[in-house]
Design an enzyme around this catalytic site. Structure first.
Site, PDB file in Angstrom:
ATOM      1  CG  HIS A 154      49.739  52.046  63.534  1.00 44.51           C
ATOM      2  ND1 HIS A 154      50.333  51.215  62.529  1.00 44.51           N
ATOM      3  CD2 HIS A 154      50.631  53.135  63.527  1.00 44.51           C
ATOM      4  CE1 HIS A 154      51.460  51.673  62.076  1.00 44.51           C
ATOM      5  NE2 HIS A 154      51.841  52.937  62.684  1.00 44.51           N
ATOM      6  CG  ASP A 155      50.254  55.521  60.900  1.00 44.79           C
ATOM      7  OD1 ASP A 155      50.123  55.751  61.876  1.00 44.79           O
ATOM      8  OD2 ASP A 155      51.035  55.148  60.290  1.00 44.79           O
ATOM      9  CD  GLU A 206      54.837  53.585  57.317  1.00 45.82           C
ATOM     10  OE1 GLU A 206      53.883  54.015  57.370  1.00 45.82           O
ATOM     11  OE2 GLU A 206      55.806  53.772  58.101  1.00 45.82           O
ATOM     12  CG  ASP A 240      57.891  54.148  61.149  1.00 48.32           C
ATOM     13  OD1 ASP A 240      56.592  53.983  60.998  1.00 48.32           O
ATOM     14  OD2 ASP A 240      58.359  54.946  61.567  1.00 48.32           O
ATOM     15  CG  ASP A 247      56.659  49.089  64.078  1.00 49.46           C
ATOM     16  OD1 ASP A 247      57.108  49.602  62.966  1.00 49.46           O
ATOM     17  OD2 ASP A 247      55.263  49.166  63.959  1.00 49.46           O
TER      18      ASP A 247
END
Length: 541
Positions: free
Chosen positions: A315-316, A241, A199, A98
């Protein structure tokens, strides 16, 4: 489009804090992940997307990095990281790092230096501006509530933070910043990682003075430079993302001719239960027709100029089985329905840890039970704006990020087999029924449905390469599509609800083979189907 390994891959996201603790401190770690690789090999995944494990003060659970080339102490050491890459590689599993390069932690050495004075060599690594009429430079807002500008008493200037004030934004217009990022990425590529999940990468081209954050004019120049200087020399997966992406924007990122990324995460489907023009906390019921239109658009609009990533969870996001399914009476059926519907589409599927055993949201009653910084900030902001506590807690239970972050439920022993210590975040009390061990012991479990879907993708080119066609002449709650490839046709049908529904299909020919189903037997002959709650299956025509 040339064939790449990541087009047939299935990626599994690990949120390390919540995956497996090996040393009893209540926090998952790298040795814990190594211990569970055999389980992931059994599932059949090709790659692990590893949420950040870099050194971090943990203001935003590792998405605030203080050293990109060191491992967070509670996760282990760089030797553990090297061992994870090696052991995963032996099982033909690649590690996708990540990459958080829109911002760093305010405890990163660059920012510590930058803060010292206006003429420090690192000052221009970040975005500093003078006050305007004694106030913040403009009205840019932080994703985590409040202004995106933080005043620094020492130097009398503001710095930009599009997230927490402990996450100052890097200044990508500075060539030295970009070179530091390329050097760091090459450090990891030389270690043998299988790529990067990037990210909020759509923010690095920001022009803060014009209040442009996403999709700034230089964004794609930066990504092409990144490709050339780093991963373009390797056979790796890169996924960005990109919250604001349309299919046209997605093609800019992922058209192979442009030498940028392999694919992007787009979130258009994820916003469908949000009131238009409001925040994610302002909920509205999902309309299945809207979901069909959005997913179908993304399946067809990219053509051969881009590649899809397929996901329900990360995870969000709250757990999909609680969000749009039924996490009680039809938990198993609806979890399998979501899996079948998604995994037989075109694109690279992502499984979020625990999704493959049907883990659910964990409702809280009070803000004291919440760990997530975004939820906590929203709670106090809305409380000050006159919202009722019960309303805000309901929003957190529906959309809060802790839902996805409760530790993995491995078995029905104490703390669900996650830790021998006190877990960093509450464990869902339903772990006695919902856990990995119970799934592995039941040949009809959600786990084996995911395992079969992964096998279907690896063995059937139609899943990877087939054309997609939405079937529209069906009841609203039925999501049906066809995949076609080299004279073969598969039909995928899913009943998106708790009501039985009848489906007449006179024109599609006969089905001679059921490929996968979430009920033991199909309810009738194929041309006249009585679909049960959340029933989903795929057949060859």
């Amino acid at each position: 489009m040339k064939m790449k390994w990541w087009q047939t891959a299935v990626v599994y996201q690990i949120y390390p804090r919540s995956f497996q603790d090996s040393d009893g401190d209540g926090i998952g770690d790298l040795k814990g992940i190594i211990r569970r690789l055999e389980y992931l090999e059994k599932l059949g995944i090709t790659a692990i997307w590893l949420s950040p494990v870099y050194q971090s003060p943990n203001d935003d659970n590792g998405y605030d990095i203080s050293d990109y080339e060191a491992i967070m102490t509670e996760f282990g050491t760089m030797d553990d990281m090297d061992e994870l890459i090696k052991q995963a590689d032996q099982r033909n599993i690649k590690i996708i790092m990540d990459l958080v390069v829109n911002h760093t932690s305010d405890e990163h050495k660059w920012f510590i230096e930058s803060r010292k004075s206006k003429d420090n060599p690192y000052r221009d690594y970040y975005v500093w501006r003078d006050p305007v009429n004694g106030e913040a430079p403009n009205s840019l807002k932080s994703t985590f509530s409040g202004s995106a500008w933080e005043y620094d008493e020492e130097s009398g200037q503001y710095y930009l933070h599009l997230f927490s004030k402990k996450q100052p934004d890097l200044n990508w217009e500075n060539e030295k910043v970009r070179q530091e990022v390329w050097d760091m990425m090459n450090f990891w590529l030389e270690k043998g990682v299988g790529g990067f999940r990037m990210d909020v990468i759509d923010l690095v081209g920001k022009i803060p003075d014009k209040e442009i954050t996403g999709n700034g004019p230089k964004l794609h120049d930066y990504l092409q430079e990144m490709n050339m200087e780093t991963f373009g020399k390797y056979d790796v997966l890169t996924v960005g993302e990109t919250w604001g992406a349309t299919p046209e924007i997605a093609k800019l990122y992922s058209n192979p001719k442009r030498n940028e990324l392999s694919m992007v995460f787009q979130f258009e489907h994820i916003g469908l239960d949000q009131q238009p023009g409001k925040e994610k906390w302002d909920h509205k019921p999902l309309e299945v027709n809207e979901l069909k239109q959005v997913l179908s658009k993304w399946q067809t609009a990219l053509g051969n100029e881009g590649w899809n990533s397929l996901f329900w969870n990360n995870h969000d996001l709250p757990r999909i089985v609680s969000r749009w399914g039924n996490d009680t009476a039809y938990r198993v059926e609806s979890a399998k329905m979501f899996a079948i519907l998604l995994h037989l589409m075109k694109g690279t599927p992502y499984i979020y840890q625990g999704e493959e055993i049907g883990m659910t949201n964990y409702p809280v009653n009070d803000i004291s039970e919440v760990e997530d910084i975004e939820s906590i900030n929203m709670y106090y902001e809305r409380l000050a704006n006159g919202y009722k506590k019960e309303e805000i807690i309901a929003s957190i239970n529906s959309k809060g990020r802790d839902n996805a972050r409760t530790p993995i439920q491995w078995d029905d022993t104490e703390n669900a087999g996650f830790t021998t210590g006190t877990p960093w975040l509450h464990i869902n009390p339903n772990y006695h029924e919902i856990n990995v061990a119970a799934n592995l012991a039941d040949s009809n479990s959600i786990f084996y449905c995911y395992q079969k879907l992964i096998q279907l993708r690896s063995k059937n080119p139609i899943v990877v390469w087939g054309e997609f066609e939405l079937v529209t002449d069906v009841p609203e709650q039925v999501f049906m599509y066809l995949r076609r490839y080299e004279g073969q046709t598969w039909a995928v049908i899913a009943n998106f609800g708790e009501e039985n529904t009848t489906l007449q299909l006179p024109d599609l020919g006969q089905s001679d083979e059921v490929i996968i189903s979430n009920y033991e037997k199909l309810s009738a002959d194929f041309n006249h189907l009585d679909l049960r709650p959340y029933e989903a299956f795929a057949v060859k025509l």
